[in-house]
Design an enzyme around this catalytic site. Sequence first.
Site, PDB file in Angstrom:
ATOM      1  N   TYR A  36       0.818  -1.217   0.000  1.00 13.36           N
ATOM      2  CA  TYR A  36       0.000   0.000   0.000  1.00 13.36           C
ATOM      3  C   TYR A  36       0.848   1.263   0.000  1.00 13.36           C
ATOM      4  CZ  TYR A  36      -4.113  -2.883   0.987  1.00 13.36           C
ATOM      5  OH  TYR A  36      -5.120  -3.816   0.925  1.00 13.36           O
ATOM      6  N   ASP A  78      -5.570  -6.635   5.666  1.00 14.14           N
ATOM      7  CA  ASP A  78      -6.735  -5.861   5.242  1.00 14.14           C
ATOM      8  C   ASP A  78      -7.855  -6.812   4.810  1.00 14.14           C
ATOM      9  OD1 ASP A  78      -8.378  -3.845   4.426  1.00 14.14           O
ATOM     10  OD2 ASP A  78      -7.203  -3.251   2.679  1.00 14.14           O
ATOM     11  N   ASP A  83     -11.339  -8.443   7.352  1.00 12.68           N
ATOM     12  CA  ASP A  83     -12.746  -8.315   6.953  1.00 12.68           C
ATOM     13  C   ASP A  83     -13.431  -9.682   6.967  1.00 12.68           C
ATOM     14  OD1 ASP A  83     -12.592  -5.597   6.616  1.00 12.68           O
ATOM     15  OD2 ASP A  83     -13.621  -5.620   4.679  1.00 12.68           O
ATOM     16  N   ASP A 102      -3.425 -18.062   1.718  1.00 11.10           N
ATOM     17  CA  ASP A 102      -4.587 -18.666   1.058  1.00 11.10           C
ATOM     18  C   ASP A 102      -5.182 -19.772   1.933  1.00 11.10           C
ATOM     19  OD1 ASP A 102      -2.104 -19.752   0.520  1.00 11.10           O
ATOM     20  OD2 ASP A 102      -2.578 -20.424  -1.502  1.00 11.10           O
ATOM     21  N   LYS A 132       3.139 -15.527   2.038  1.00 13.25           N
ATOM     22  CA  LYS A 132       3.003 -16.250   0.765  1.00 13.25           C
ATOM     23  C   LYS A 132       4.435 -16.457   0.283  1.00 13.25           C
ATOM     24  CE  LYS A 132       0.431 -17.779  -2.640  1.00 13.25           C
ATOM     25  NZ  LYS A 132      -0.324 -19.021  -2.492  1.00 13.25           N
TER      26      LYS A 132
END
Length: 366
Positions: free
Chosen positions: A140, A248, A252, A224, A191
């Site tokens: 970001y 992020d 959620d 994942d 990852k």
Amino acid sequence: MKKVLILGGDGIGSEIMRETKKVIDFLNQQKIINIETEESLIGGVSIDAHGKPLTEETLKMAKNADAVLLGAVGGPKWDNVGQDIRPEAGLLAIRKGMGVYANLRPATVFPELSDASTLKEEVVSGLDIMIVRELLGGIYFGEPRGIETLPNGEKKAWNTLVYSTHEIERIAKSAFDIAMVRGKKVCSLDKSNVLISTKLWKDTVTEYRNKYYPEVELSHMYVDNASMQLVRNPKQFDVILTTNMFGDILSDCAAMVTGSLGMLPSASLGEKDENGVVKGLFEPVHGSAPDIAGKDLANPLATILSFAMMLKYSFNQSKESDIIVDAIRNVLKSGIRTKDIMQKGKIEVGTKAMGDEVILALQNLV
Ligand code: NAD
């Protein structure tokens, strides 16, 4: 005396903040806390007033405050303004300006609301996860970033996923410190099979734990797989530590596992100052909910719980924080609900009335 800057923001922001302010005023009157508040604008309302989502002056107020309480930003009215002056740009700018790098998002389920999730009650009841997300680095903020038109007319855009050791170590420390006062378990997500920057993440977290937190049980999981595990068996997690973008998205997901967006608070923390105050930005997880703004339908509890987190994590006032959480628990026990968490046989109330109920419950506790 602690100084708190209140930024209601857009949509339901001012409504949920008004109810939270009632709690602050009540606890001040009872001399349980000693907090002075001031207010300013952020997001769309700041764009309307000043042409940008966060003015220098408001940022200065935030930096001078001990902590900031924020409602939410954004709404369809500002969807077509330029990328750099969108309401959300104000959020990124205040986080960066305040140096808050550790985002804490608890995903907890009050027993009274355990049937609010779309998952089976036995999968979520008693759930208590803390997601610790790195907030000021990664993709970001990484440079270079950009977009260009190639000679053949095609467009090309890029962002950079970059982390350095010190950024990883300081967020790892936050996660391990929190784990030490919880279940002493951290699961770090990466990852690393594909992204070299998250291989550095994994290795640095492991070394940091071996050196400073041997008591904490550390595990690693590919992000994942973690997204599957969060809905399959969320109770296997205690503290989840992860990068900015993975956090992020997954926070959620964890929020919806609880089923009650209107109940979830968050904290973004920086360094401790010389007075022992941890600079922090506290805000509900939900957005500005333009669909219900101004209708007295918003659930103010996530914002009130964010204030409770402020007492605990910025001002080291855990006991005072617990009083607020207990008051909310008692309100839920008595069957009072806003529309978003309404259940059969319970009593539906609006935003204002929910705030009043919390004050009543507080009166019975202090
Ligand atoms: P949202 O969280 O605002 O709303 C999602 C749904 O949940 C809506 O149906 C809404 O009515 C409901 N809801 C949210 N908070 C509630 C509450 N306290 N009580 C009762 N119901 C509640 O997400 P969205 O609709 O995707 O986004 C709306 C705007 O908010 C967008 O402009 C978005 O960019 C912005 N946003 C801001 C933040 C933030 O300020 N941190 C976070 C997310 C979204």
